[in-house]
Write an enzyme that holds these catalytic residues in place. Structure first.
Site, PDB file in Angstrom:
ATOM      1  N   SER A  24       0.841  -1.189   0.000  1.00 25.44           N
ATOM      2  CA  SER A  24       0.000   0.000   0.000  1.00 25.44           C
ATOM      3  C   SER A  24       0.876   1.238   0.000  1.00 25.44           C
ATOM      4  CB  SER A  24      -0.893   0.012   1.244  1.00 25.44           C
ATOM      5  OG  SER A  24      -1.480   1.275   1.459  1.00 25.44           O
ATOM      6  N   TYR A  48      -0.148   0.141  10.688  1.00 22.73           N
ATOM      7  CA  TYR A  48      -0.531  -0.253   9.334  1.00 22.73           C
ATOM      8  C   TYR A  48       0.622  -0.001   8.355  1.00 22.73           C
ATOM      9  CZ  TYR A  48      -3.014  -0.352   4.874  1.00 22.73           C
ATOM     10  OH  TYR A  48      -3.406  -0.642   3.580  1.00 22.73           O
TER      11      TYR A  48
END
Length: 327
Positions: free
Chosen positions: A159, A185
């Site tokens: 990501s 994350y």
């Protein structure tokens, strides 16, 4: 030597869909495993691979939900597996190996994002444990099937969240620093990218290549369930009526557009002989330069990957740490 981190160019772009990139590719006789293959871009990936002729296996924590979601993907197999549970990963891999099939494509699409602080049974922070360590263990257990394919690709879904954090080796599990959901994350997504670098280095001699991907920002997948509407508006992902923004040039994509880069990495002959790179917008990403970094981190649509997410030394270190953590 790792493939240069620079665009080919591929001829595709931000608005390309998974159907676009797989056009003309026949996967008859190939076997694919897609984690997270029953929602969002994972479901679209499973659908497209199956339509191209591949046998598709979807390991799922919620088997009933997965079977319902995959009703229209004729012939897709569903098997139980929970990435955060080592015994569950081992059991799934054991069943797959017992089937005697080679594994040509492994797309690691499952993941969680910006969750409150939780830890698994080992005390590991859940985003790192699920997004990275679970997939690391899965690849290790499925290694004989990947080698048996005589040419396999592993695609960890990373990501642009890598911008939030490198892998903090001195405190992977937030035992000595305040927990922040997006730092955790970001660390897990950087780990996904580094995993592809070292996996490719170790696997290429046996025909196993790896590519990490940034799919784009696709909020209608369930991944953003821990984010408030206010946070999504601030990120530019929702318009003033609360509807998802669709602007692939700025990374705001539909599910078919979001699945395109992963499907391209898993199947395209354009990548034959290449590997160990981070990809986005259906091409290899350039490195973000020092002059570009401030703009890139600000959330601009400038393509690229931060050097720390594809650093070979960090990738090798992460591999050794991951071996120790997963025993």
């Amino acid at each position: 030597m790792t493939t240069a981190q620079q665009p080919l160019p591929s001829g595709f772009g931000p608005a390309s869909t998974a159907d676009d990139v797989i056009k003309g590719i026949d996967l008859t006789g190939k076997v694919a495993v897609v984690t997270g293959g029953y929602s969002g871009i994972g479901l679209e990936t499973a659908r497209v691979l199956r339509a191209a002729g591949a046998e598709v296996v979807v390991p799922a924590r919620d088997v009933a939900r997965a079977r319902a979601a995959l009703r229209e993907v004729d012939g897709a197999e569903v098997e139980p597996m929970d990435l955060i549970d080592p015994a569950s990963v081992d059991a799934f891999a054991g069943r797959f190996l017992a089937s005697g099939r080679p594994l040509h494509i492994l797309v690691n699409s499952a993941g969680i994002m910006a969750t409150p602080l939780t830890r698994d049974a080992r005390g590991y922070e859940s985003q790192f444990a699920t997004n990275h360590l679970g997939h690391f263990r899965l690849v290790a257990r499925l290694w004989p099937a990947l080698v048996a394919a005589g040419g396999a690709r592993v695609v960890p879904v990373s990501s642009r969240g890598i911008r939030f954090s490198p892998v903090v080796f001195d405190d992977l599990h937030f035992e000595h620093r305040p927990y922040e959901p997006f730092l955790a994350y970001g660390q897990s997504k950087t780990a996904n990218a580094l995993f592809a670098v070292e996996l490719d280095r170790r696997g290429r001699a046996e025909g196993v290549r790896a590519f990490s991907v940034h799919p784009g920002m696709i909020i209608d997948t369930g991944l953003a369930k821990h984010l408030s509407e206010e946070a999504l508006r601030a990120a530019g992902a929702l318009d003033d009526r609360g509807r998802p923004v669709r602007d692939p040039a700025r990374q705001f994509k539909t599910v078919p557009q979001g699945a395109a880069t992963g499907v391209w990495c898993a199947t395209s002959p354009q990548l034959d002989g290449l590997g160990g790179v981070y990809c986005e917008n259906v091409d290899i990403s350039p490195l973000v330069t020092a002059d570009e970094e401030a703009e890139w981190r600000s959330g601009s649509a400038l393509p690229g990957v931060l050097p720390y997410a594809v650093d070979p030394e960090a990738a090798a270190r992460l591999w050794e740490v991951s071996k120790r953590l997963t025993a």
